[in-house]
Design an enzyme around this catalytic site. Structure first.
Site, PDB file in Angstrom:
ATOM      1  N   ALA A   5       0.839  -1.203   0.000  1.00 56.31           N
ATOM      2  CA  ALA A   5       0.000   0.000   0.000  1.00 56.31           C
ATOM      3  C   ALA A   5       0.869   1.246   0.000  1.00 56.31           C
ATOM      4  O   ALA A   5       1.956   1.248   0.597  1.00 56.31           O
ATOM      5  CB  ALA A   5      -0.891  -0.010   1.235  1.00 56.31           C
ATOM      6  N   GLY A  65       1.192  -5.515   0.674  1.00 57.85           N
ATOM      7  CA  GLY A  65       0.247  -5.822  -0.401  1.00 57.85           C
ATOM      8  C   GLY A  65       0.924  -6.413  -1.635  1.00 57.85           C
ATOM      9  O   GLY A  65       0.301  -7.170  -2.379  1.00 57.85           O
ATOM     10  N   GLU A 112       1.190  -9.946  -0.914  1.00 55.60           N
ATOM     11  CA  GLU A 112      -0.166 -10.514  -0.959  1.00 55.60           C
ATOM     12  C   GLU A 112      -0.647 -10.690  -2.399  1.00 55.60           C
ATOM     13  O   GLU A 112      -1.355 -11.653  -2.711  1.00 55.60           O
ATOM     14  CB  GLU A 112      -1.124  -9.619  -0.176  1.00 55.60           C
ATOM     15  CG  GLU A 112      -0.802  -9.619   1.311  1.00 55.60           C
ATOM     16  CD  GLU A 112      -1.689  -8.681   2.107  1.00 55.60           C
ATOM     17  OE1 GLU A 112      -1.561  -7.448   1.930  1.00 55.60           O
ATOM     18  OE2 GLU A 112      -2.529  -9.179   2.874  1.00 55.60           O
ATOM     19  N   GLU A 117       3.218  -5.618   7.663  1.00 51.64           N
ATOM     20  CA  GLU A 117       2.086  -4.812   8.138  1.00 51.64           C
ATOM     21  C   GLU A 117       2.110  -4.572   9.650  1.00 51.64           C
ATOM     22  O   GLU A 117       1.780  -3.490  10.113  1.00 51.64           O
ATOM     23  CB  GLU A 117       0.750  -5.481   7.738  1.00 51.64           C
ATOM     24  CG  GLU A 117       0.338  -5.242   6.284  1.00 51.64           C
ATOM     25  CD  GLU A 117       0.891  -6.262   5.309  1.00 51.64           C
ATOM     26  OE1 GLU A 117       1.885  -6.953   5.635  1.00 51.64           O
ATOM     27  OE2 GLU A 117       0.337  -6.367   4.197  1.00 51.64           O
TER      28      GLU A 117
HETATM   29  N1  CO8 Z   1       4.485   3.459   0.064  1.00 53.38           N
HETATM   30  C1  CO8 Z   1       4.928   4.636  -0.413  1.00 53.38           C
HETATM   31  N2  CO8 Z   1       6.228   4.887  -0.669  1.00 53.38           N
HETATM   32  C2  CO8 Z   1       7.112   3.904  -0.419  1.00 53.38           C
HETATM   33  C3  CO8 Z   1       6.714   2.656   0.084  1.00 53.38           C
HETATM   34  C4  CO8 Z   1       5.331   2.440   0.315  1.00 53.38           C
HETATM   35  N3  CO8 Z   1       4.843   1.265   0.752  1.00 53.38           N
HETATM   36  N4  CO8 Z   1       7.812   1.881   0.226  1.00 53.38           N
HETATM   37  C5  CO8 Z   1       8.864   2.646  -0.176  1.00 53.38           C
HETATM   38  N5  CO8 Z   1       8.445   3.851  -0.557  1.00 53.38           N
HETATM   39  C6  CO8 Z   1       9.229   4.960  -1.032  1.00 53.38           C
HETATM   40  C7  CO8 Z   1      10.115   5.530   0.080  1.00 53.38           C
HETATM   41  O1  CO8 Z   1       9.380   6.386   0.933  1.00 53.38           O
HETATM   42  C8  CO8 Z   1      11.168   6.257  -0.721  1.00 53.38           C
HETATM   43  O2  CO8 Z   1      10.627   7.474  -1.193  1.00 53.38           O
HETATM   44  P1  CO8 Z   1      11.539   8.817  -1.193  1.00 53.38           P
HETATM   45  O3  CO8 Z   1      12.628   8.522  -2.183  1.00 53.38           O
HETATM   46  O4  CO8 Z   1      10.581   9.867  -1.639  1.00 53.38           O
HETATM   47  O5  CO8 Z   1      12.034   8.978   0.205  1.00 53.38           O
HETATM   48  C9  CO8 Z   1      11.344   5.352  -1.936  1.00 53.38           C
HETATM   49  O6  CO8 Z   1      10.157   4.542  -2.024  1.00 53.38           O
HETATM   50  C10 CO8 Z   1      12.528   4.422  -1.812  1.00 53.38           C
HETATM   51  O7  CO8 Z   1      12.462   3.805  -0.554  1.00 53.38           O
HETATM   52  P2  CO8 Z   1      13.716   3.736   0.449  1.00 53.38           P
HETATM   53  O8  CO8 Z   1      14.519   4.993   0.349  1.00 53.38           O
HETATM   54  O9  CO8 Z   1      13.182   3.369   1.790  1.00 53.38           O
HETATM   55  O10 CO8 Z   1      14.548   2.564  -0.230  1.00 53.38           O
HETATM   56  P3  CO8 Z   1      15.227   1.331   0.482  1.00 53.38           P
HETATM   57  O11 CO8 Z   1      15.814   0.518  -0.627  1.00 53.38           O
HETATM   58  O12 CO8 Z   1      16.132   1.783   1.566  1.00 53.38           O
HETATM   59  O13 CO8 Z   1      14.040   0.508   1.191  1.00 53.38           O
HETATM   60  C11 CO8 Z   1      11.920  -0.611   1.285  1.00 53.38           C
HETATM   61  C12 CO8 Z   1      13.003   0.025   0.381  1.00 53.38           C
HETATM   62  C13 CO8 Z   1      12.507  -1.843   1.991  1.00 53.38           C
HETATM   63  C14 CO8 Z   1      10.806  -1.036   0.342  1.00 53.38           C
HETATM   64  C15 CO8 Z   1      11.447   0.382   2.345  1.00 53.38           C
HETATM   65  O14 CO8 Z   1      11.132   1.604   1.697  1.00 53.38           O
HETATM   66  C16 CO8 Z   1      10.229  -0.069   3.080  1.00 53.38           C
HETATM   67  O15 CO8 Z   1      10.352  -0.798   4.056  1.00 53.38           O
HETATM   68  N6  CO8 Z   1       9.016   0.353   2.641  1.00 53.38           N
HETATM   69  C17 CO8 Z   1       7.780   0.054   3.310  1.00 53.38           C
HETATM   70  C18 CO8 Z   1       7.246  -1.282   2.848  1.00 53.38           C
HETATM   71  C19 CO8 Z   1       6.007  -1.631   3.629  1.00 53.38           C
HETATM   72  O16 CO8 Z   1       5.944  -1.551   4.855  1.00 53.38           O
HETATM   73  N7  CO8 Z   1       4.940  -2.093   2.916  1.00 53.38           N
HETATM   74  C20 CO8 Z   1       3.725  -2.511   3.516  1.00 53.38           C
HETATM   75  C21 CO8 Z   1       2.722  -1.420   3.480  1.00 53.38           C
HETATM   76  S1  CO8 Z   1       1.193  -1.902   4.266  1.00 53.38           S
HETATM   77  C22 CO8 Z   1       0.394  -2.808   3.060  1.00 53.38           C
HETATM   78  O17 CO8 Z   1       0.924  -3.079   2.029  1.00 53.38           O
HETATM   79  C23 CO8 Z   1      -0.994  -3.252   3.373  1.00 53.38           C
HETATM   80  C24 CO8 Z   1      -1.675  -3.806   2.130  1.00 53.38           C
HETATM   81  C25 CO8 Z   1      -3.119  -3.927   2.459  1.00 53.38           C
HETATM   82  C26 CO8 Z   1      -3.937  -4.445   1.302  1.00 53.38           C
HETATM   83  C27 CO8 Z   1      -5.391  -4.342   1.651  1.00 53.38           C
HETATM   84  C28 CO8 Z   1      -6.268  -5.061   0.642  1.00 53.38           C
HETATM   85  C29 CO8 Z   1      -7.733  -5.084   1.007  1.00 53.38           C
END
Ligand code: CO8
Length: 271
Positions: free
Chosen positions: A64, A109, A112, A132
């Protein structure tokens, strides 16, 4: 530019997440487009197998869009929920087999979405995870239930409760990835797998998928009834007559069961 593209290559429909600048994070808009592309693919008689892949170097999908969610009220969360459920539900509802082609991050997601597919092809760069609980949520795109069914209770609990990330080798070992391939080749391998499945009777394949899906979680006797209904659907189809005739005549089958007559179709790129 659309965030989700779909195209048809022979009988393989490829649905591509295309928001690489945000690591393919799923915003409300992306979820809406994804549901639309999947519903269209589901309804296309020329699409016998679906591949779900993603643009960009770093990620299949990071889940998400947390930046969008950061500004969201409780009412906004509630309003977005059915949009997300429609997108994730559309993957599960596909009658055709669907293959996830995963490179880089497949988190939340994104994981998922992969779990919602029938088969997962992952390259050496793949990192799966259900983080999550680390951001105050519970997997809500089917993650708890799909991980439980695919991986078993202990491994599902490990992933869901710790939120830790799992690299490609471990993913292969625990059954989170069905095929491990060299970096940068998921598209090619997913396509080969799709073509292999797509060379089989579409009626047989769709009914076999139905038996596998509906049977999961049922007691054996009930599951065998599901299998019986799938068997009947195939056994009394034109595909069965053609399949056995082709075997006896030592030639390739031409599946008449497909409502497009087995010709394949053609969507334009970027549709
Ligand atoms: N949403 C928005 N932006 C994101 C997300 C995200 N999930 N993940 C990464 N980004 C962005 C970062 O904020 C960053 O942006 P900026 O350059 O503007 O600062 C850019 O992507 C690159 O990220 P990082 O600098 O953090 O890069 P890294 O290589 O150091 O790390 C990661 C990458 C490991 C992906 C790290 O960013 C991270 O942990 N992200 C969060 C991932 C996460 O927690 N995802 C789960 C979200 S909850 C969810 O998915 C619920 C789904 C529900 C579905 C419901 C269906 C009914």
């Amino acid at each position: 530019m659309p965030n989700v593209r779909r195209r048809l290559e022979g009988h393989v429909a490829v649905v591509t997440l295309s928001r690489p600048e945000a690591l393919n994070a799923i915003s409300g808009e992306v979820a809406d487009e994804l549901a639309g592309a999947l519903l269209a693919a589901a309804a296309d008689p020329a699409a016998w197998v679906i591949v779900l892949d993603a643009d960009g170097e770093k990620a299949f999908c990071v889940g998400a869009d947390l930046k969008e969610r950061a500004a969201m009220s409780d009412a906004g969360f509630m309003a977005q929920r059915p949009v997300f459920r429609a997108a994730f539900g559309a993957v599960l509802a596909l009658p055709q087999p669907v293959i996830a082609a995963v490179h880089g991050y497949a988190l939340g997601g994104g994981c998922e979405l992969a779990l919602s597919c029938d088969l997962i092809v992952a390259d050496e760069t793949a990192e799966f995870g259900l983080p999550e609980t680390t951001v105050g949520l519970v997997p809500g795109g089917g993650g708890t239930q799909l991980a439980l069914r695919r991986l078993g209770p202990g491994r599902a609990a490990d992933l869901v409760l710790t939120g830790r990330r799992v690299g490609a080798a471990e993913a292969g070992r625990i059954g989170l990835a069905d095929r491990l391939v060299p970096a940068g080749t998921t598209g090619q391998h997913a396509h080969e797998l799709a073509q292999r499945i797509g060379s089989n009777s579409p009626i047989s394949v769709q009914n076999a998928k139905r038996a596998l899906r509906q049977g999961a979680g049922l007691p054996l006797t009930a599951g065998l009834e599901v299998e019986d209904s799938a068997w009947r659907a195939a056994a009394f189809s034109a595909d069965r007559k053609e399949g056995i005739a082709a075997f006896v005549e030592k030639r390739e089958p031409r599946w008449p069961g497909a409502s497009d007559g087995g010709r394949g179709g053609g969507w334009g790129a970027g549709e």
